[in-house]
Design an enzyme around this catalytic site. Structure first.
Site, PDB file in Angstrom:
ATOM      1  CE  LYS A   9     -25.522  -7.981   0.125  1.00  0.00           C
ATOM      2  NZ  LYS A   9     -25.007  -9.084  -0.726  1.00  0.00           N
ATOM      3  CE1 TYR A  49     -28.836  -8.797  -4.167  1.00  0.00           C
ATOM      4  CE2 TYR A  49     -30.184  -9.212  -2.226  1.00  0.00           C
ATOM      5  CZ  TYR A  49     -28.997  -8.782  -2.809  1.00  0.00           C
ATOM      6  OH  TYR A  49     -27.968  -8.338  -2.001  1.00  0.00           O
ATOM      7  CG  ASN A 112     -21.568 -10.348  -0.239  1.00  0.00           C
ATOM      8  OD1 ASN A 112     -22.561  -9.841   0.274  1.00  0.00           O
ATOM      9  ND2 ASN A 112     -21.481 -10.578  -1.531  1.00  0.00           N
ATOM     10  CG  HIS A 115     -26.591  -4.049  -2.803  1.00  0.00           C
ATOM     11  ND1 HIS A 115     -26.593  -4.897  -3.898  1.00  0.00           N
ATOM     12  CD2 HIS A 115     -27.088  -2.861  -3.246  1.00  0.00           C
ATOM     13  CE1 HIS A 115     -27.100  -4.251  -4.940  1.00  0.00           C
ATOM     14  NE2 HIS A 115     -27.405  -3.016  -4.578  1.00  0.00           N
ATOM     15  CD  GLU A 126     -29.727  -1.682  -6.715  1.00  0.00           C
ATOM     16  OE1 GLU A 126     -29.486  -2.733  -7.339  1.00  0.00           O
ATOM     17  OE2 GLU A 126     -28.834  -1.013  -6.155  1.00  0.00           O
TER      18      GLU A 126
HETATM   19  P1  IDP Z   1     -22.663  -8.093  -6.009  1.00  0.00           P
HETATM   20  O1  IDP Z   1     -23.359  -7.951  -4.678  1.00  0.00           O
HETATM   21  O2  IDP Z   1     -21.173  -8.070  -5.860  1.00  0.00           O
HETATM   22  O3  IDP Z   1     -23.184  -7.131  -7.040  1.00  0.00           O
HETATM   23  P2  IDP Z   1     -24.145 -10.165  -7.490  1.00  0.00           P
HETATM   24  O4  IDP Z   1     -23.525 -11.053  -8.486  1.00  0.00           O
HETATM   25  O5  IDP Z   1     -25.038  -9.066  -7.993  1.00  0.00           O
HETATM   26  O6  IDP Z   1     -22.966  -9.580  -6.566  1.00  0.00           O
HETATM   27  O7  IDP Z   1     -24.965 -11.085  -6.482  1.00  0.00           O
HETATM   28  C1  IDP Z   1     -25.834 -10.500  -5.547  1.00  0.00           C
HETATM   29  C2  IDP Z   1     -25.601 -11.161  -4.213  1.00  0.00           C
HETATM   30  O8  IDP Z   1     -25.953 -12.537  -4.302  1.00  0.00           O
HETATM   31  C3  IDP Z   1     -24.147 -11.183  -3.739  1.00  0.00           C
HETATM   32  O9  IDP Z   1     -23.741  -9.989  -3.109  1.00  0.00           O
HETATM   33  C4  IDP Z   1     -24.170 -12.346  -2.776  1.00  0.00           C
HETATM   34  O10 IDP Z   1     -24.746 -11.977  -1.515  1.00  0.00           O
HETATM   35  C5  IDP Z   1     -25.105 -13.321  -3.485  1.00  0.00           C
HETATM   36  N1  IDP Z   1     -24.401 -14.270  -4.362  1.00  0.00           N
HETATM   37  C6  IDP Z   1     -23.793 -13.998  -5.548  1.00  0.00           C
HETATM   38  N2  IDP Z   1     -23.249 -15.104  -6.096  1.00  0.00           N
HETATM   39  C7  IDP Z   1     -23.528 -16.108  -5.243  1.00  0.00           C
HETATM   40  C8  IDP Z   1     -23.235 -17.516  -5.252  1.00  0.00           C
HETATM   41  O11 IDP Z   1     -22.601 -18.062  -6.161  1.00  0.00           O
HETATM   42  N3  IDP Z   1     -23.687 -18.238  -4.174  1.00  0.00           N
HETATM   43  C9  IDP Z   1     -24.385 -17.668  -3.151  1.00  0.00           C
HETATM   44  N4  IDP Z   1     -24.693 -16.363  -3.122  1.00  0.00           N
HETATM   45  C10 IDP Z   1     -24.261 -15.588  -4.130  1.00  0.00           C
HETATM   46 MG    MG Z   2     -25.001  -7.000  -8.004  1.00  0.00          MG
END
Ligand code: IDP
Ligand code: MG
Length: 138
Positions: A9, A49, A112, A115, A126
């Site tokens: 990212k 997303y 984070n 992805h 994807e």
């Molecule tokens: P993942 O990337 O571990 O699969 P997902 O739940 O699919 O996590 O969420 C997609 C992305 O959305 C996350 O990687 C993160 O960047 C963002 N995200 C997820 N939960 C939150 C939140 O509670 N607050 C802000 N951003 C979030």
């Molecule tokens: Mg995810």
């Protein structure tokens, strides 16, 4: 054999962590079959997303992922999807174990670094969203 969509990212590119992330996937023994650097179009990010579009963080998430270049990749191997998710670490910072990419380099729930597809169906969708067939090795 399985393929998974992996993306460094914008925060990962900005923090010069692309090489470290590539190194971890190479060391683990997965095979790189597609790789490119791009600034995602808004429509691509929204589609990527779409499952989160009702979440309160959705708009910020789309803003974030289109804010700069990302490194889009496809990695191949036996159980590649689950292995990559294991290497990436959990979404919640408190759950991201040390030794995982997130657990070693970030404590932010949104920024984070990386992805990874979460299942065979999402991996296929994807990969098709981010790559043309001719951009991938056979
Ligand atoms: P993942 O990337 O571990 O699969 P997902 O739940 O699919 O996590 O969420 C997609 C992305 O959305 C996350 O990687 C993160 O960047 C963002 N995200 C997820 N939960 C939150 C939140 O509670 N607050 C802000 N951003 C979030
Ligand atoms: Mg995810």
């Amino acid at each position: 054999m399985e393929r998974t969509y992996i993306m460094v990212k914008p925060d990962g590119v900005e923090r010069r962590l692309t090489g470290e992330i590539l190194r971890r996937f190479e060391n683990r023994g997965l095979r790189l079959v597609g790789l490119k650097l791009l600034v995602p179009a808004r429509e691509t990010a929204e589609a990527h997303y779409a499952v989160h579009r009702e979440k309160p963080f959705y708009n910020d998430l789309v803003e974030f992922v289109t804010s700069g270049p990302v490194v889009a990749m496809v990695w191949e191997g036996k159980d590649a999807i689950k292995i990559a998710r294991q290497m990436i670490g959990a979404t919640k910072p408190l759950d991201a174990a040390p030794g995982t990419i997130r657990g070693d380099y970030t404590a932010d729930v949104m920024s984070n670094l990386i992805h990874g597809s979460d299942a065979p169906e999402t991996a296929e969708a994807e990969i098709a969203l981010w790559f043309r067939p001719g951009e991938l090795l056979t």
